[in-house]
Design a protein around this motif. Structure first.
Motif, mmCIF file in Angstrom:
data_model
loop_
_atom_site.group_PDB
_atom_site.id
_atom_site.type_symbol
_atom_site.label_atom_id
_atom_site.label_comp_id
_atom_site.label_asym_id
_atom_site.label_seq_id
_atom_site.Cartn_x
_atom_site.Cartn_y
_atom_site.Cartn_z
ATOM 1 N N UNK A 32 0.637 -1.202 0.267
ATOM 2 C CA UNK A 32 0.140 0.522 0.160
ATOM 3 C C UNK A 32 1.036 1.518 0.127
ATOM 4 N N UNK A 33 1.999 1.045 1.322
ATOM 5 C CA UNK A 33 2.839 2.561 0.987
ATOM 6 C C UNK A 33 3.562 2.385 -0.800
ATOM 7 N N UNK A 34 3.952 1.429 -1.039
ATOM 8 C CA UNK A 34 5.159 1.161 -2.213
ATOM 9 C C UNK A 34 4.053 2.407 -3.877
ATOM 10 N N UNK A 35 2.656 1.895 -3.437
ATOM 11 C CA UNK A 35 1.425 1.861 -4.257
ATOM 12 C C UNK A 35 1.338 3.422 -4.049
ATOM 13 N N UNK A 36 0.644 4.291 -2.825
ATOM 14 C CA UNK A 36 0.917 5.359 -2.457
ATOM 15 C C UNK A 36 2.015 6.184 -2.959
ATOM 16 N N UNK A 37 3.479 5.775 -2.989
ATOM 17 C CA UNK A 37 4.341 6.241 -2.977
ATOM 18 C C UNK A 37 4.548 6.938 -4.853
ATOM 19 N N UNK A 38 3.930 5.883 -5.696
ATOM 20 C CA UNK A 38 4.005 5.439 -6.797
ATOM 21 C C UNK A 38 3.157 6.352 -7.925
ATOM 22 N N UNK A 39 2.379 6.295 -6.825
ATOM 23 C CA UNK A 39 1.050 7.765 -7.624
ATOM 24 C C UNK A 39 2.432 8.937 -7.006
ATOM 25 N N UNK A 40 2.563 9.089 -5.736
ATOM 26 C CA UNK A 40 2.460 10.978 -5.576
ATOM 27 C C UNK A 40 3.974 10.951 -6.801
ATOM 28 N N UNK A 41 4.385 9.976 -6.958
ATOM 29 C CA UNK A 41 5.348 10.113 -7.983
ATOM 30 C C UNK A 41 5.026 10.727 -9.608
ATOM 31 N N UNK A 42 3.608 10.294 -9.412
ATOM 32 C CA UNK A 42 2.695 10.698 -10.546
ATOM 33 C C UNK A 42 1.739 12.220 -10.616
ATOM 34 N N UNK A 43 2.304 12.796 -9.508
ATOM 35 C CA UNK A 43 1.863 13.849 -9.364
ATOM 36 C C UNK A 43 0.424 13.296 -9.221
#
Length: 295
Positions: A32-43
């Motif tokens: 879940x954290x990694x998915x959230x991080x990827x979404x952050x990286x894609x703004x």
């Protein structure tokens, strides 16, 4: 007998500490954290927050990422709240202190004259803390330099502090050092010195688009539009679709009141590009587009 019991207790404590450390590491790397991080990286800050706010319990890394999402959305009050939690959970982290300093800095810029000094003081405090915790944190050193350069003396700023830090930056990264010296020279109304430093930075890093953008923006402010355009064109040959180049070129045109049709096209391309959190916020590009479109 007593000694053996004591050692067993010590062993139990050690195993517990290790288990907690492993659990924390696994939690930070949870799907879940990694998915959230990827979404952050894609703004996709809304999407990232939707995941992070549901995670329980929240560790320091989760607090920090929540704070950064709010920061990117321009909600600096919530950003400081969550980043304070990150610092409290892991006070040894230079990155946590840096982001908290940034959030307080933006609160200072966007608040009333009554509260701005307090927030500015906190920004300086955490920038200095970030550099103290990790002297090799380049972003922290650069942000602290900007603070010293821009803030008045009664808020802990000053050219002498900025100059001393510029030399520390130059010792670690000569290119960034030339940029810092250029900013300082410009503040001191030494246009010739500033230009010399910016050109030296571009010479030392000919493939870094940002160095050519810095030079182009400086030349445009001097009214030397032909030379500015040459620098922008050199940058475009290296990375024609660089989001930063698209945005900064459009912004420079708009500030000078020239090439407005081209500025509009650049901003539209920017808004259709794959942006990252390191790029200028989408809302700033949208604001410029409305401005140039007469909206």
């Amino acid at each position: 007998m007593t000694s053996r019991v004591q050692w067993e207790k010590v062993g139990l404590i050690v195993r517990t500490v290790v288990a907690l450390a492993i659990a924390a590491a696994l939690w930070a790397a949870s799907p879940e954290y990694e998915r959230a991080r990827k979404l952050y990286d894609r703004t996709d800050f809304d999407g990232s927050l939707a995941i992070l706010l549901k995670l329980e319990p929240k560790d320091a890394a989760t607090h920090q990422l929540i704070g950064r999402n709010y920061y990117m959305q321009g909600d600096f009050r919530r950003a400081t709240d969550w980043l304070e939690k990150a610092v409290a959970a892991d006070p040894s982290s230079s990155a946590h202190a840096l982001w908290l300093g940034r959030a307080y800095g933006r609160r200072a810029e966007t608040s009333s004259f009554l509260t701005a000094p307090r927030y500015a003081g906190k920004a300086r405090q955490y920038f200095e803390k970030a550099v103290q915790l990790d002297p090799d944190n380049e972003e922290a050193a650069n942000d602290l330099f900007e603070y010293y350069l821009q803030a008045p003396g009664f808020l802990g700023g000053g050219y002498e502090k900025a100059a001393a830090l510029a030399e520390r930056i130059a010792a670690r990264d000569p290119v960034e050092g030339h940029y810092a010296r250029a900013k300082l020279a410009e503040k001191r109304k030494d246009s010739s010195g500033a230009e010399q430093q910016l050109r030296r930075a571009a010479e030392l890093a000919p493939q870094q688009v940002g160095r050519l953008i810095d030079l182009a923006k400086f030349l445009a402010k001097q009214g030397r539009f032909h030379e500015s355009e040459q620098s922008f064109q050199r940058a475009a040959k290296i990375a024609p679709e660089s989001p930063k180049l698209l945005f900064e070129r459009a912004n420079t045109y708009i500030q000078a009141g020239r090439n407005l049709d081209q500025a509009r096209d650049l901003l539209e391309r920017y808004l259709n590009a794959s942006l990252t959190p390191d790029d200028p916020p989408r809302r700033e590009a949208e604001k410029l587009l409305r401005q140039v479109s007469g909206g």
